[in-house]
Write a protein that holds these residues in place. Structure first.
Motif, PDB file in Angstrom:
ATOM      1  N   ALA A 242      -3.094  66.572  63.554  1.00 48.92           N
ATOM      2  CA  ALA A 242      -2.814  65.840  64.694  1.00 48.92           C
ATOM      3  C   ALA A 242      -4.058  64.511  65.005  1.00 48.92           C
ATOM      4  CB  ALA A 242      -2.049  66.407  66.047  1.00 48.92           C
ATOM      5  N   THR A 243      -4.276  64.112  64.609  1.00 45.26           N
ATOM      6  CA  THR A 243      -5.058  62.978  64.876  1.00 45.26           C
ATOM      7  C   THR A 243      -4.890  61.840  65.616  1.00 45.26           C
ATOM      8  OG1 THR A 243      -5.109  61.751  62.570  1.00 45.26           O
ATOM      9  CG2 THR A 243      -6.522  63.623  62.703  1.00 45.26           C
ATOM     10  N   ASP A 244      -5.581  61.354  65.986  1.00 43.34           N
ATOM     11  CA  ASP A 244      -4.930  60.172  66.684  1.00 43.34           C
ATOM     12  C   ASP A 244      -4.187  58.860  65.804  1.00 43.34           C
ATOM     13  OD1 ASP A 244      -6.615  61.052  68.972  1.00 43.34           O
ATOM     14  OD2 ASP A 244      -8.405  59.174  68.619  1.00 43.34           O
ATOM     15  N   THR A 245      -4.237  59.134  64.631  1.00 42.59           N
ATOM     16  CA  THR A 245      -3.651  58.253  63.963  1.00 42.59           C
ATOM     17  C   THR A 245      -2.123  58.638  63.540  1.00 42.59           C
ATOM     18  OG1 THR A 245      -5.883  58.157  62.772  1.00 42.59           O
ATOM     19  CG2 THR A 245      -3.608  57.078  61.381  1.00 42.59           C
ATOM     20  N   VAL A 246      -2.451  59.910  63.841  1.00 40.41           N
ATOM     21  CA  VAL A 246      -0.796  60.218  63.207  1.00 40.41           C
ATOM     22  C   VAL A 246       0.320  60.234  64.449  1.00 40.41           C
ATOM     23  CG1 VAL A 246       0.126  62.847  62.895  1.00 40.41           C
ATOM     24  CG2 VAL A 246      -1.572  62.225  61.158  1.00 40.41           C
ATOM     25  N   MET A 247      -1.115  60.552  65.602  1.00 41.99           N
ATOM     26  CA  MET A 247       0.090  60.063  66.485  1.00 41.99           C
ATOM     27  C   MET A 247       0.227  58.932  66.800  1.00 41.99           C
ATOM     28  SD  MET A 247       0.129  63.279  68.574  1.00 41.99           S
ATOM     29  CE  MET A 247       0.114  62.892  70.438  1.00 41.99           C
ATOM     30  N   GLU A 248      -0.827  57.820  66.611  1.00 38.99           N
ATOM     31  CA  GLU A 248       0.162  56.459  66.506  1.00 38.99           C
ATOM     32  C   GLU A 248       0.921  56.147  65.745  1.00 38.99           C
ATOM     33  OE1 GLU A 248      -1.518  52.090  65.817  1.00 38.99           O
ATOM     34  OE2 GLU A 248      -2.851  53.896  65.871  1.00 38.99           O
ATOM     35  N   LYS A 249       1.347  56.528  64.388  1.00 38.25           N
ATOM     36  CA  LYS A 249       2.218  56.572  63.754  1.00 38.25           C
ATOM     37  C   LYS A 249       3.389  57.194  64.099  1.00 38.25           C
ATOM     38  CE  LYS A 249      -0.465  55.575  59.526  1.00 38.25           C
ATOM     39  NZ  LYS A 249      -1.047  55.860  57.799  1.00 38.25           N
ATOM     40  N   LEU A 250       3.789  58.716  64.452  1.00 39.78           N
ATOM     41  CA  LEU A 250       4.435  59.426  65.456  1.00 39.78           C
ATOM     42  C   LEU A 250       5.375  58.275  66.473  1.00 39.78           C
ATOM     43  CD1 LEU A 250       3.115  62.587  64.399  1.00 39.78           C
ATOM     44  CD2 LEU A 250       5.343  61.996  64.057  1.00 39.78           C
ATOM     45  N   HIS A 251       4.320  58.320  66.903  1.00 40.17           N
ATOM     46  CA  HIS A 251       4.657  56.617  68.451  1.00 40.17           C
ATOM     47  C   HIS A 251       5.650  56.387  67.671  1.00 40.17           C
ATOM     48  CE1 HIS A 251       4.769  54.467  71.950  1.00 40.17           C
ATOM     49  NE2 HIS A 251       5.125  55.016  71.934  1.00 40.17           N
ATOM     50  N   ARG A 252       5.182  55.463  66.588  1.00 38.56           N
ATOM     51  CA  ARG A 252       6.378  54.840  66.492  1.00 38.56           C
ATOM     52  C   ARG A 252       7.177  55.078  65.967  1.00 38.56           C
ATOM     53  NH1 ARG A 252       1.450  51.472  62.613  1.00 38.56           N
ATOM     54  NH2 ARG A 252      -0.884  51.167  64.324  1.00 38.56           N
ATOM     55  N   LEU A 253       7.485  55.918  64.992  1.00 38.21           N
ATOM     56  CA  LEU A 253       8.124  56.593  64.269  1.00 38.21           C
ATOM     57  C   LEU A 253       9.457  56.702  65.676  1.00 38.21           C
ATOM     58  CD1 LEU A 253       7.714  58.810  61.469  1.00 38.21           C
ATOM     59  CD2 LEU A 253       8.583  56.702  61.245  1.00 38.21           C
ATOM     60  N   GLN A 254       8.986  57.226  66.973  1.00 37.01           N
ATOM     61  CA  GLN A 254      10.027  57.579  68.429  1.00 37.01           C
ATOM     62  C   GLN A 254      10.207  56.226  68.464  1.00 37.01           C
ATOM     63  OE1 GLN A 254       7.948  59.147  71.552  1.00 37.01           O
ATOM     64  NE2 GLN A 254       8.684  60.536  72.160  1.00 37.01           N
TER      65      GLN A 254
END
Length: 434
Positions: A242-254
């Protein structure tokens, strides 16, 4: 010399005209500026309606491989935290400051109406909010050691609340529209750039690829980001993946999942079934509050991010962002002059800055109330149950018919009883005569 003699009267006349002009301007300003001030002073706040999201909470659930389960949170899943209580208390104090001079210093039942969804975190949020808005003073200070007073909060069962509780479960047609959206070509195009990324989440999350990209995919994206966000906020250690990059992409998907819920496909019909219900209630509340002898000044709705998302989508003022904890949408109705009303909207999504003005398409920010009602009329549904696809409820008609039948039968029996008594008296009189 001759030239000077000739130009002096002309210069004097021009100067005199300039003086007259300046004096005229001063007279004009002295007359008009008080009138302008008086006109501005005639803008009086008559009603405020606020719709806010609950404060910070624990996750509503965990993902399959999450090492933090429900027992990792002191009060379990979906519950208001200490941080959330403070956020709502701060919002209540802000409301007190914003409406100083408009609301009474003390709580007055005739002025305030409060409603919440029937969920622990929203009920607790509005109570914390009210503690900041109406700290007890004078006769309302029932215990000097407790700066709090009980204030009524109204609610209805969660399953019956289709105004503040936004879900596919309460409306079959809305559920159908969301499913159609997830399967639509336009949504697949939005999802396509993230397919490779979603494949990488399988091992870490415990979800299969089919789950991540399937019918429930948007909900899973929302759960993943929300759970990790809650854990990070409360200083839980996140997994290595759960890196910062992963969190950013998950936020976009949300955000994409939010769009699927309220927009992307058949946005107008979705708005009528969800956010339009709240818009209709707001308009009805305004009409009632402006009708004498109403004393209502403040209406408060404690709800969820989806409530505000549906509201913004219905008003077509959505900026594609989620509503953060304790964010608040304001409807403020002002009286201008004699019985002329305008409505202004604001959105507070950051406690460090003033609320952002919101302007509905086709109107100015300070929108005449009649114009606002006209512009929102296309999303105001008249028969929500019918629009949702529910069959006509004949149970009430059956009860009504049965009630009438019982009443008619009772009347007939009563008449027969009266006739029987009358006949017996006649027979008895005839017998005594003989």
């Amino acid at each position: 010399m001759l030239c000077n003699t000739l130009t002096m009267p002309s210069t004097f006349t021009a100067a005199r005209r300039s003086i007259y002009f300046l004096l005229s301007c001063l007279v004009f300003l002295n007359v008009c500026f008080p009138l302008l001030g008086q006109s501005a002073g005639e803008k009086n706040l008559k009603l405020a309606i606020v719709v806010f999201r609950h404060g910070d909470r624990s996750p509503v659930q965990s993902y399959p491989n999450d090492k933090y389960k429900e027992d990792s949170w002191p009060d379990g899943f979906g519950q208001l935290t200490q941080l959330g209580i403070n956020q709502q208390f701060e919002l209540g104090k802000y409301l007190r400051k914003r409406y100083t001079g408009f609301l009474n210093e003390t709580y007055t039942a005739q002025e305030v109406f409060v409603r919440s969804t029937d969920v622990d975190r929203t009920l607790m949020s509005v109570q914390a909010n009210l503690a900041g808005l109406f700290p007890p003073t004078g006769r309302q200070l029932w215990n000097p050691s407790i700066p709090w007073q009980p204030i009524p909060v109204h609610t209805i069962p969660y399953a019956n609340d289709y105004m503040l509780h936004i879900t596919t479960k309460t409306c079959p047609r809305f559920d159908q529209l969301v499913n159609e959206t997830v399967n639509s070509e336009i949504f697949n195009e939005l999802k396509k750039p993230y397919l490779d990324f979603l494949k990488t989440l399988q091992n870490g999350t415990g979800y299969t690829f089919d789950q991540l990209v399937g019918q429930k995919g948007p909900y899973i994206w929302w759960i993943l980001y929300d759970t990790l966000f809650c854990e990070k906020t409360h200083s839980f250690s996140l997994p290595d993946w759960a890196t910062d990059t992963v969190m950013e992409k998950l936020h976009r998907l949300q955000l994409i999942s939010l769009d699927a819920f309220f927009g992307v496909y058949k946005h107008h019909e979705k708005s009528k079934l969800m956010g339009g219900v709240l818009v209709k209630a707001v308009i009805e509340n305004i009409t009632q509050a402006l009708t004498p002898p109403s004393k209502r000044k403040l209406i408060m709705y404690s709800a969820h991010d989806t409530t505000i998302g549906a509201l913004h989508a219905a008003l077509n003022v959505s900026n594609g962002m989620l509503a953060p904890y304790a964010s608040c949408h304001f409807f403020e109705v002002y009286e201008i002059g004699n019985k002329s009303y305008t409505i202004e909207m604001y959105f507070r999504n950051d406690s460090n800055v003033d609320p952002h003005p919101i302007t509905i398409n086709g109107c100015s920010h300070s929108c005449p109330l009649e114009k606002f009602i006209e512009l929102t009329s296309p999303i105001v549904v008249q028969d929500w149950r019918k629009e949702c696809g529910f069959k006509a409820d004949t149970s009430s008609d059956k009860v009504h018919a049965l009630t009438i039948a019982v009443i008619i039968l009772s009347i007939i029996l009563f008449c027969l009883l009266v006739m029987l008594c009358f006949c017996r008296k006649r027979l008895k009189a005839s017998y005594e005569t003989v």
